[in-house]
Structures are given as structure tokens and as C-alpha cells.
Scaffold this motif. Sequence first.
Motif, PDB file in Angstrom:
ATOM      1  N   MET A  12      -2.905   0.986  -6.882  1.00  0.00           N
ATOM      2  CA  MET A  12      -3.468   0.096  -5.897  1.00  0.00           C
ATOM      3  C   MET A  12      -4.976   0.019  -6.115  1.00  0.00           C
ATOM      4  O   MET A  12      -5.646   1.023  -6.191  1.00  0.00           O
ATOM      5  N   LYS A  13      -5.485  -1.177  -6.250  1.00  0.00           N
ATOM      6  CA  LYS A  13      -6.921  -1.326  -6.481  1.00  0.00           C
ATOM      7  C   LYS A  13      -7.693  -1.145  -5.176  1.00  0.00           C
ATOM      8  O   LYS A  13      -7.190  -1.418  -4.092  1.00  0.00           O
ATOM      9  N   ASP A  14      -8.909  -0.652  -5.308  1.00  0.00           N
ATOM     10  CA  ASP A  14      -9.754  -0.475  -4.137  1.00  0.00           C
ATOM     11  C   ASP A  14     -10.208  -1.842  -3.636  1.00  0.00           C
ATOM     12  O   ASP A  14     -10.600  -2.706  -4.416  1.00  0.00           O
ATOM     13  N   GLU A  15     -10.127  -2.020  -2.350  1.00  0.00           N
ATOM     14  CA  GLU A  15     -10.578  -3.259  -1.740  1.00  0.00           C
ATOM     15  C   GLU A  15     -11.973  -3.060  -1.178  1.00  0.00           C
ATOM     16  O   GLU A  15     -12.291  -2.012  -0.652  1.00  0.00           O
ATOM     17  N   GLU A  16     -12.778  -4.077  -1.310  1.00  0.00           N
ATOM     18  CA  GLU A  16     -14.074  -4.065  -0.645  1.00  0.00           C
ATOM     19  C   GLU A  16     -13.810  -4.362   0.831  1.00  0.00           C
ATOM     20  O   GLU A  16     -12.991  -5.219   1.158  1.00  0.00           O
ATOM     21  N   PRO A  17     -14.499  -3.679   1.735  1.00  0.00           N
ATOM     22  CA  PRO A  17     -14.334  -4.007   3.156  1.00  0.00           C
ATOM     23  C   PRO A  17     -14.686  -5.471   3.416  1.00  0.00           C
ATOM     24  O   PRO A  17     -15.626  -6.006   2.847  1.00  0.00           O
ATOM     25  N   PHE A  18     -13.889  -6.107   4.251  1.00  0.00           N
ATOM     26  CA  PHE A  18     -14.112  -7.493   4.636  1.00  0.00           C
ATOM     27  C   PHE A  18     -14.704  -7.496   6.032  1.00  0.00           C
ATOM     28  O   PHE A  18     -14.070  -7.060   6.986  1.00  0.00           O
ATOM     29  N   PHE A  21     -15.793   7.924   7.570  1.00  0.00           N
ATOM     30  CA  PHE A  21     -15.041   6.735   7.962  1.00  0.00           C
ATOM     31  C   PHE A  21     -14.494   6.002   6.743  1.00  0.00           C
ATOM     32  O   PHE A  21     -13.330   5.593   6.720  1.00  0.00           O
ATOM     33  N   ASP A  22     -15.320   5.837   5.714  1.00  0.00           N
ATOM     34  CA  ASP A  22     -14.853   5.177   4.491  1.00  0.00           C
ATOM     35  C   ASP A  22     -13.695   5.959   3.865  1.00  0.00           C
ATOM     36  O   ASP A  22     -12.728   5.366   3.375  1.00  0.00           O
ATOM     37  N   ALA A  23     -13.778   7.294   3.872  1.00  0.00           N
ATOM     38  CA  ALA A  23     -12.704   8.122   3.312  1.00  0.00           C
ATOM     39  C   ALA A  23     -11.432   7.990   4.154  1.00  0.00           C
ATOM     40  O   ALA A  23     -10.322   7.939   3.609  1.00  0.00           O
ATOM     41  N   LEU A  71      -7.874   6.546   2.825  1.00  0.00           N
ATOM     42  CA  LEU A  71      -6.646   7.320   2.958  1.00  0.00           C
ATOM     43  C   LEU A  71      -5.544   6.494   3.623  1.00  0.00           C
ATOM     44  O   LEU A  71      -4.395   6.484   3.164  1.00  0.00           O
ATOM     45  N   VAL A  72      -5.898   5.776   4.681  1.00  0.00           N
ATOM     46  CA  VAL A  72      -4.909   4.916   5.339  1.00  0.00           C
ATOM     47  C   VAL A  72      -4.403   3.856   4.361  1.00  0.00           C
ATOM     48  O   VAL A  72      -3.195   3.619   4.260  1.00  0.00           O
ATOM     49  N   LEU A  73      -5.304   3.229   3.617  1.00  0.00           N
ATOM     50  CA  LEU A  73      -4.891   2.205   2.653  1.00  0.00           C
ATOM     51  C   LEU A  73      -4.016   2.793   1.543  1.00  0.00           C
ATOM     52  O   LEU A  73      -3.051   2.169   1.106  1.00  0.00           O
ATOM     53  N   LYS A  74      -4.350   4.000   1.094  1.00  0.00           N
ATOM     54  CA  LYS A  74      -3.568   4.652   0.039  1.00  0.00           C
ATOM     55  C   LYS A  74      -2.114   4.851   0.463  1.00  0.00           C
ATOM     56  O   LYS A  74      -1.194   4.657  -0.334  1.00  0.00           O
ATOM     57  N   TYR A  75      -1.908   5.226   1.708  1.00  0.00           N
ATOM     58  CA  TYR A  75      -0.561   5.514   2.194  1.00  0.00           C
ATOM     59  C   TYR A  75       0.046   4.361   2.986  1.00  0.00           C
ATOM     60  O   TYR A  75       1.062   4.547   3.657  1.00  0.00           O
ATOM     61  N   SER A  76      -0.529   3.187   2.906  1.00  0.00           N
ATOM     62  CA  SER A  76      -0.033   2.029   3.651  1.00  0.00           C
ATOM     63  C   SER A  76       0.082   0.812   2.746  1.00  0.00           C
ATOM     64  O   SER A  76      -0.671  -0.151   2.891  1.00  0.00           O
TER      65      SER A  76
END
Length: 187
Positions: A1-7, A151-153, A157-162
Motif C-alpha cells: 500500500m502506497k503512502d498517501e499524502e494527507p488531504f 498523530f501522523d504515526a 497505523l490505521v491506514l496500514k490495517y484498513s
Amino acid sequence: MKDEEPFLLDDPARLKALAHPMRRLILRHLNIHGPATSTTIGELLGAKTGTTSYHLRQLEKYGFIEEIPERSGGRERWWRRSETPRDMRAPTPEQLAPEDRQVLEEFHRVGFEEDRALLERFPDAYRRDPDWAKGSRGLGRMTKEEFAEFFDAYVALVLKYSPRAQDASPGARPLYIRMIAFPADES
């Protein structure tokens, strides 16, 4: 999963679209249950089809949902959550014009009303199946910089497991995940 820049949701019109309670219910339904029509959403939410159609068009206008052309036909239009960034963040009040800050306050107010209702459901969910209901409380001591890193971490983590629904493992269930943090030494 690629890292997303915060929107950053710094467009007041997009914030306003997300601050409406009916639209939030529609997005929640599409996130949890997948594609639906305005008729099925209206039946589930106790709203008229014209009302749900209007709110669906508003969500489409700001890029949060999209029509599924291959499933739509005649007057029946199917909708799904669009491929909007998953790491959407609210702006700080200073990032908005003074006249737009009320929209940000409403966005937070509506969201925290939903969160309060979720917290009230937690004890029952925990009694039913503690393997599927987890809670944590803590007190940390951080600088602003450390808190921003934390907060960024957390979001990573949420994105990694979601993963998105179509990429989720067999047996995966949608879970509500919330994190709130603010200074403990202020009244």
C-alpha cells in the motif's frame, strides 16, 4: 500500500458537504455496506428518495461518491464511495477565512455527536464480543512536535490495517476507530 499524502479539507464547501448529518449517514452506509441506490438508502434511513438523491448529488459534486455506470440503468442509479484520499484532515481555524470557521465548527460538532453515540454503544459491543471491541485510555506527555509525529504515526497505523473494502482479507469486518487527544492541563 502506497503512502498517501494527507488531504486537507480546507474548502469550506467540501467541509459543509461533510457536515450534513444525512450525508454522513449515507457515507457511513456506503463505507460499511458498499454500493446502493437512493431508494435503498432512503428506505434504510427513513428518508424520501428525492431527499437522498439530492444529498447523493451533493456528495458526488464534491468527489466523495461516484455513480457506478455499469450498474445504473433508467432511473435507478447506483452509488459507491469514490477513491477519495483516506487520510482526510480538517484544517485549523487559521487555515480558513474568518467567515468560514463556523463551517469547521459545525463539521466537528456533527462528527463528535456521532462519536458520542458510538461511545455509548461500546459497553454493549464489549459484552457481546470482547474480541471485537477494544478500548484504551492513556495520558502522554509530548511537545507539539512530538504530538504531531504521534498523530501522523497513528494515522499511518490505521491506514496500514484498513485497506479499502475490495482489498480486505476474507472475514474482515468494518470497525469504528477513533482517537481524540487534547491538553489535560486545561480546564
